[in-house]
Design an enzyme around this catalytic site. Structure first.
Site, PDB file in Angstrom:
ATOM      1  N   LYS A 163      69.813  32.162  48.911  1.00 55.47           N
ATOM      2  CA  LYS A 163      68.891  31.051  49.201  1.00 55.47           C
ATOM      3  C   LYS A 163      68.378  30.517  47.878  1.00 55.47           C
ATOM      4  CE  LYS A 163      67.028  29.001  52.837  1.00 55.47           C
ATOM      5  NZ  LYS A 163      67.514  28.959  54.225  1.00 55.47           N
ATOM      6  N   ASP A 209      68.040  22.896  53.691  1.00 56.28           N
ATOM      7  CA  ASP A 209      66.953  23.601  54.381  1.00 56.28           C
ATOM      8  C   ASP A 209      65.789  22.606  54.345  1.00 56.28           C
ATOM      9  OD1 ASP A 209      66.218  26.508  55.430  1.00 56.28           O
ATOM     10  OD2 ASP A 209      64.480  25.885  54.280  1.00 56.28           O
TER      11      ASP A 209
HETATM   12  P1  NDP Z   1      63.226  19.429  57.552  1.00 57.82           P
HETATM   13  O1  NDP Z   1      62.768  19.268  56.162  1.00 57.82           O
HETATM   14  O2  NDP Z   1      64.266  18.520  58.078  1.00 57.82           O
HETATM   15  O3  NDP Z   1      61.990  19.396  58.556  1.00 57.82           O
HETATM   16  C1  NDP Z   1      60.932  20.287  58.403  1.00 57.82           C
HETATM   17  C2  NDP Z   1      59.888  19.991  59.457  1.00 57.82           C
HETATM   18  O4  NDP Z   1      58.962  21.054  59.483  1.00 57.82           O
HETATM   19  C3  NDP Z   1      59.099  18.735  59.164  1.00 57.82           C
HETATM   20  O5  NDP Z   1      58.677  18.153  60.367  1.00 57.82           O
HETATM   21  C4  NDP Z   1      57.920  19.274  58.370  1.00 57.82           C
HETATM   22  O6  NDP Z   1      56.746  18.483  58.409  1.00 57.82           O
HETATM   23  C5  NDP Z   1      57.654  20.586  59.089  1.00 57.82           C
HETATM   24  N1  NDP Z   1      57.056  21.516  58.136  1.00 57.82           N
HETATM   25  C6  NDP Z   1      57.612  21.982  56.983  1.00 57.82           C
HETATM   26  N2  NDP Z   1      56.741  22.775  56.345  1.00 57.82           N
HETATM   27  C7  NDP Z   1      55.623  22.807  57.099  1.00 57.82           C
HETATM   28  C8  NDP Z   1      54.385  23.461  56.965  1.00 57.82           C
HETATM   29  N3  NDP Z   1      54.135  24.251  55.909  1.00 57.82           N
HETATM   30  N4  NDP Z   1      53.479  23.273  57.951  1.00 57.82           N
HETATM   31  C9  NDP Z   1      53.737  22.466  59.018  1.00 57.82           C
HETATM   32  N5  NDP Z   1      54.907  21.813  59.188  1.00 57.82           N
HETATM   33  C10 NDP Z   1      55.831  21.996  58.249  1.00 57.82           C
HETATM   34  O7  NDP Z   1      63.727  20.966  57.636  1.00 57.82           O
HETATM   35  P2  NDP Z   1      64.676  21.645  58.710  1.00 57.82           P
HETATM   36  O8  NDP Z   1      64.507  21.018  60.037  1.00 57.82           O
HETATM   37  O9  NDP Z   1      66.038  21.735  58.112  1.00 57.82           O
HETATM   38  O10 NDP Z   1      64.108  23.139  58.727  1.00 57.82           O
HETATM   39  C11 NDP Z   1      63.125  23.569  59.652  1.00 57.82           C
HETATM   40  C12 NDP Z   1      63.153  25.085  59.769  1.00 57.82           C
HETATM   41  O11 NDP Z   1      64.457  25.508  60.213  1.00 57.82           O
HETATM   42  C13 NDP Z   1      62.909  25.864  58.473  1.00 57.82           C
HETATM   43  O12 NDP Z   1      62.242  27.064  58.782  1.00 57.82           O
HETATM   44  C14 NDP Z   1      64.315  26.181  57.996  1.00 57.82           C
HETATM   45  O13 NDP Z   1      64.339  27.302  57.130  1.00 57.82           O
HETATM   46  C15 NDP Z   1      64.991  26.464  59.315  1.00 57.82           C
HETATM   47  N6  NDP Z   1      66.447  26.378  59.353  1.00 57.82           N
HETATM   48  C16 NDP Z   1      67.091  25.246  58.963  1.00 57.82           C
HETATM   49  C17 NDP Z   1      68.464  25.171  59.042  1.00 57.82           C
HETATM   50  C18 NDP Z   1      69.217  23.928  58.700  1.00 57.82           C
HETATM   51  O14 NDP Z   1      70.419  23.913  58.905  1.00 57.82           O
HETATM   52  N7  NDP Z   1      68.575  22.867  58.236  1.00 57.82           N
HETATM   53  C19 NDP Z   1      69.259  26.313  59.495  1.00 57.82           C
HETATM   54  C20 NDP Z   1      68.474  27.433  59.956  1.00 57.82           C
HETATM   55  C21 NDP Z   1      67.118  27.442  59.862  1.00 57.82           C
HETATM   56  P3  NDP Z   1      56.301  17.672  57.104  1.00 57.82           P
HETATM   57  O15 NDP Z   1      57.282  16.549  56.996  1.00 57.82           O
HETATM   58  O16 NDP Z   1      54.909  17.235  57.387  1.00 57.82           O
HETATM   59  O17 NDP Z   1      56.392  18.635  55.953  1.00 57.82           O
HETATM   60  O1  2IT Z   2      68.409  29.010  57.018  1.00 57.40           O
HETATM   61  C1  2IT Z   2      69.585  28.629  57.138  1.00 57.40           C
HETATM   62  O2  2IT Z   2      70.425  29.299  57.764  1.00 57.40           O
HETATM   63  C2  2IT Z   2      69.969  27.362  56.531  1.00 57.40           C
HETATM   64  N1  2IT Z   2      69.118  26.679  55.975  1.00 57.40           N
HETATM   65  C3  2IT Z   2      71.400  26.895  56.556  1.00 57.40           C
HETATM   66  C4  2IT Z   2      72.201  27.582  55.499  1.00 57.40           C
HETATM   67  C5  2IT Z   2      73.600  27.088  55.308  1.00 57.40           C
HETATM   68  O3  2IT Z   2      74.220  27.572  54.352  1.00 57.40           O
HETATM   69  O4  2IT Z   2      74.086  26.246  56.073  1.00 57.40           O
END
Ligand code: NDP
Ligand code: 2IT
Length: 446
Positions: free
Chosen positions: A127, A167
């Site tokens: 990561k 992420d």
């Molecule tokens: P994005 O940046 O696309 O979206 C993040 C969302 O979460 C936004 O709405 C943001 O709001 C909110 N958010 C982030 N930090 C905070 C905080 N501290 N408090 C409140 N709201 C918060 O990210 P993703 O959708 O990609 O990721 C979301 C989650 O999913 C994370 O935990 C990530 O690790 C996990 N994840 C993502 C994967 C991927 O493929 N993208 C795969 C597996 C897991 P704001 O805009 O106000 O910050």
């Molecule tokens: O938390 C996760 O699994 C991710 N942000 C996606 C990682 C990836 O390599 O696609």
């Protein structure tokens, strides 16, 4: 016996990694699930597998200087945690968020090792990211930052070494800028990043994969109770990549999604966020880069400032924002209001107190490293397509993603069944561990 060994193990982890509270939390959760299993299988104990898994193979930390639109110099910090390569090249996302620090990235890298193992694909865990905040920055500033970040990272990564992805704060735009700079520095067109654009090596379904996978996992959990997503009221937190496609799939499965959120608050739309409203959210968040409260003004529904969605009555809750966004009281409110299933799109969104509440109430609790593994699994499928120099259709990728989520669920059942109850947490932690641990045993003390 087991509890004592966990405490002893954790004392050492805390002493060695001071102040990294999220890392301690993630390691504790795994150690607590695993210790009885390890005590029964002394080969893992003798080879100090758990101690080795909790120590990153390599940690990179570097300066990221860049010039903003006013010509001022900005300095951020970049990281890449190369956690474990026992079963494949390091694989995992990059997070750009002001809260990013070493402990948060180590927790995420640690989780990734087990998650990637569960996918059945050959990927190690890693990561990375930066304390850079993309919010309020121009495209030009984001590009400058990404180019500077990659100007150091490029020497440490590669399609057979370490393959980053997105992420929080890193989506298609950022992956594009990062890929462009990597290609320029290396003079190589390779699958070094995943989540790439469709025209330049990206896989269909990768943008949708995490959210879709979280719903495929929820569906499998519900099936064990002869139930489905049809007709369920669903609360979702976040409004980014994962939340958006969780909303789409839940709706396609016949459920009604009544909330989305961001760090400013929650929108509550009891009529449901249908296809048309979701198209508005996608444009708002991914193109205009606006705030979710604009949804409430547009559709005349409630905005709950500073609130998370967990006080809203629902059948299924999908935390899709960030770590520790569901605390013990939130969990109690969910259970009290009749929630029967939690499937985590985010990484470690439930605090230890919240997990206790879910497990005691014996609801279906699908933890992140199982329920959100669809994203990295589809990244693995993107790597396969890049190696083959082929691209699969939407249907092919979606079918493989679905199959992988079903297989992850089966592994959780295999290791997590306790009489009439499935402890998915225990199941996922043990199943994820076994493959990595056995590979480490095969490869000697490295
Ligand atoms: P994005 O940046 O696309 O979206 C993040 C969302 O979460 C936004 O709405 C943001 O709001 C909110 N958010 C982030 N930090 C905070 C905080 N501290 N408090 C409140 N709201 C918060 O990210 P993703 O959708 O990609 O990721 C979301 C989650 O999913 C994370 O935990 C990530 O690790 C996990 N994840 C993502 C994967 C991927 O493929 N993208 C795969 C597996 C897991 P704001 O805009 O106000 O910050
Ligand atoms: O938390 C996760 O699994 C991710 N942000 C996606 C990682 C990836 O390599 O696609």
């Amino acid at each position: 016996m087991a509890k004592g060994s966990v405490a002893e193990f954790m004392d050492k982890i805390i002493a060695k990694n001071p102040g990294e509270k999220e890392f301690h939390q993630a390691v504790y959760e795994v150690a607590d699930s695993l210790m009885p299993f390890i005590e029964k299988n002394p080969k893992y104990k003798q080879a100090k597998i758990l101690e080795r898994i909790a120590e990153p193979e390599r940690v990179l930390m570097f300066r990221v200087p860049w010039l903003d639109d006013k010509g001022e110099v900005q300095v951020n910090r970049g990281f890449r945690i190369e956690m474990n390569s026992a079963i494949g090249p390091y694989k995992g996302g990059l997070r750009f968020h002001p809260s990013v620090n070493l402990g948060i990235l180590k927790f995420l890298a640690f989780e990734q090792v087990f998650k990637n193992s569960l996918t059945t694909l050959p990927m190690g865990g890693g990561k990375g990211g930066s304390d850079f905040d993309p919010k309020g920055k121009s495209d030009n500033e984001v590009m400058k930052f990404c180019q500077s970040f990659m100007s150091e990272l490029f020497r440490h990564i590669g399609p057979d070494t370490d393959v980053p992805a997105g992420d929080i704060g890193v989506g298609g735009r950022e992956i594009g800028f990062l890929f462009g700079q990597y290609k320029r520095l290396r003079n190589e067109f390779t699958g070094v990043l995943t989540g790439k654009g469709r025209n330049w090596g990206g896989s269909l379904i990768r943008p949708e994969a995490t959210g879709y996978g979280t719903l495929y996992f929820a569906e499998e959990m519900l099936k064990t109770k002869n139930d489905t997503m049809e007709g369920k009221v669903v609360t979702i937190s976040g409004s980014g990549n994962v939340a958006q496609y969780a909303t789409e799939k839940a709706t396609q499965m016949g459920a009604t999604v009544v909330s989305l959120s961001d760090s400013e608050g929650t929108v509550y739309d009891p009529k449901g966020i249908d296809e048309k409203k979701l198209a508005f959210v996608l444009e708002l968040k991914n193109v205009k880069r606006g705030r979710i409260k604009e949804y409430a003004s547009k559709y005349g529904c409630k905005f709950l400032p500073g609130k998370r969605p967990w006080g809203i009555k629902c059948d299924v809750a999908l935390p899709c924002a960030t770590q520790n966004e569901v605390d013990g009281n939130d969990a109690k409110a969910l259970v009290k209001n009749g929630c029967i299933c939690v499937s985590e799109g985010a990484n470690m969104p439930s605090s230890p107190e919240a997990i206790d509440v879910f497990l005691k109430a014996k609801i279906l609790y699908g933890l992140g490293k199982a329920a959100n593994a669809g994203g990295v699994a589809t990244s693995g499928l993107e790597m396969s397509q890049n190696s083959l120099r082929l691209s699969w259709t939407r249907e092919e990728v979606d079918e493989k993603l679905h199959g992988i989520m079903v297989a992850i669920h089966e592994q959780c059942l295999k290791y997590g069944k306790e009489n009439d109850f499935t402890n998915y947490m225990k199941g996922a932690n043990i199943a994820g561990f076994v493959k990595v641990a056995n590979s480490m045993l095969d490869q000697g003390v490295v």
